[in-house]
Scaffold this active site. Structure first.
Site, short mmCIF file in Angstrom:
data_model
loop_
_atom_site.label_atom_id
_atom_site.label_comp_id
_atom_site.label_asym_id
_atom_site.label_seq_id
_atom_site.Cartn_x
_atom_site.Cartn_y
_atom_site.Cartn_z
N ASN A 64 0.12 -0.25 2.68
CA ASN A 64 -1.00 -1.09 3.09
C ASN A 64 -2.06 -0.17 3.68
O ASN A 64 -1.90 0.33 4.79
CB ASN A 64 -0.49 -2.10 4.14
N TRP A 65 -3.12 0.05 2.91
CA TRP A 65 -4.15 1.00 3.37
C TRP A 65 -5.03 0.40 4.46
O TRP A 65 -5.80 1.10 5.07
CB TRP A 65 -5.04 1.43 2.18
N LYS A 66 -4.92 -0.89 4.68
CA LYS A 66 -5.79 -1.58 5.66
C LYS A 66 -7.25 -1.24 5.35
O LYS A 66 -7.60 -1.07 4.19
CB LYS A 66 -5.36 -1.22 7.08
N SER A 101 5.38 1.04 11.79
CA SER A 101 5.60 2.46 12.07
C SER A 101 6.73 3.08 11.25
O SER A 101 7.49 3.91 11.75
CB SER A 101 5.85 2.69 13.57
N GLY A 148 2.03 1.24 6.68
CA GLY A 148 0.61 1.33 6.98
C GLY A 148 0.17 2.78 7.07
O GLY A 148 -0.10 3.42 6.05
N GLY A 149 0.12 3.31 8.29
CA GLY A 149 -0.40 4.66 8.52
C GLY A 149 0.16 5.73 7.58
O GLY A 149 -0.59 6.56 7.06
P1 PGA Z 1 2.08 0.86 10.33
O1 PGA Z 1 1.54 -0.51 9.68
O2 PGA Z 1 3.06 1.44 9.35
O3 PGA Z 1 0.85 1.70 10.50
O4 PGA Z 1 2.72 0.49 11.62
C1 PGA Z 1 2.40 -1.39 9.00
C2 PGA Z 1 1.67 -2.63 8.57
O5 PGA Z 1 0.85 -3.16 9.34
O6 PGA Z 1 1.85 -3.12 7.44
#
Ligand code: PGA
Length: 252
Positions: free
Chosen positions: A9-11, A213, A234-235
């Site tokens: 998920n690149w947001k 995370s 995400g990250g």
């Molecule tokens: P994160 O995000 O891996 O940066 O915690 C996960 C997500 O929101 O899908």
């Protein structure tokens, strides 16, 4: 056997050039991966370029959100029909940032889930409790309600296309991962609820991702558990190396 599913998920990150560059690197690294499904979910405006770049590879593309109507006077929104027409396979729905920053309620998320399925997109329905809810012992109630409300009206046959992502809000972007046993406990709860509603076969074939995370160094511990069928990342999905390492952890 459920096929593990790793999605990035690149947001609200990346531009067309950096996004295409990342996909090119990823294609290289995961070319020979079999037995794991891989997807990336870029921001809406990058989707056409990323779908084009990923075409013919083993990387599927998903959107991060959509509206539940196919067209009309809904300024600023993107429909499932539009996503489908450019080659998207998945759509993330009910992500905690949509729920808590943009105030999306369960009813709206449910309308989106049904609209996605009707147009042939596979929803990744995100659920998860906030820290204060966990501390108050309400995890089961909160997550249970999000699952039941999110799937309202979805048929057993449509459940083949549904993925659920359990993402405890307190673990997203914070560096705090749920311990494998904390995650497994909620995954079992979700599978149990779906089994109660749809029966053993649907419950056993449902893929439930963990998110929050997820990094190369904790992926193996999480992905090794019986009810954790992948990760929503995400990250660590913003660079080829950590993301492909998480994919490799799923292969093992
Ligand atoms: P994160 O995000 O891996 O940066 O915690 C996960 C997500 O929101 O899908």
């Amino acid at each position: 056997m459920r096929k593990p599913f790793i999605a990035g998920n690149w947001k609200m990150n990346m531009l067309v050039d950096t996004g295409k560059g990342l996909v090119a690197q990823l294609k290289d690294r995961v070319r020979d991966v079999k037995g794991v499904e891989i997807a990336i979910c870029p921001p809406a405006v990058l989707l056409p370029a990323i779908c084009e770049e990923a075409k013919g590879s083993n990387i599927r593309v998903g959107a991060q959100n959509m509206y539940h109507e196919n067209s009309g006077a809904f300024t600023g929104e993107v429909s499932g029909a539009m996503l489908k027409s450019i080659g998207c396979t998945y759509v993330i729905l009910g992500h905690s940032e949509r729920r808590h920053i943009f105030g999306e309620p369960d009813g709206l998320i449910n309308a989106k889930v049904n609209a996605a399925l009707a147009i042939g997109l596979k929803p990744i329905l995100c659920v998860g409790e906030k820290l204060e809810q966990r501390e108050a012992g309400r995890t089961e109630d909160v997550v249970g309600l999000q699952v039941v409300a999110g799937l309202y009206g979805v048929t057993a046959q449509q459940m083949e296309d549904v993925v659920i992502a359990y993402e405890p809000v307190w673990a997203i972007g914070t560096g705090k991962t749920a311990t494998p046993s904390q995650a497994e406990e909620v995954h079992q709860l979700i599978r149990g609820l779906v089994t109660e509603t749809y029966g053993e076969e649907v419950g056993q074939s449902l893929r439930i991702q963990y998110g929050g995370s997820v990094k190369p160094d904790n992926a193996r511990g999480l992905l090794g558990l019986a009810d954790i069928d992948g990760a929503l990342v995400g990250g660590a999905s913003l660079e080829a190396e950590p993301f492909s390492k998480i994919v490799m952890a799923a292969v093992e």
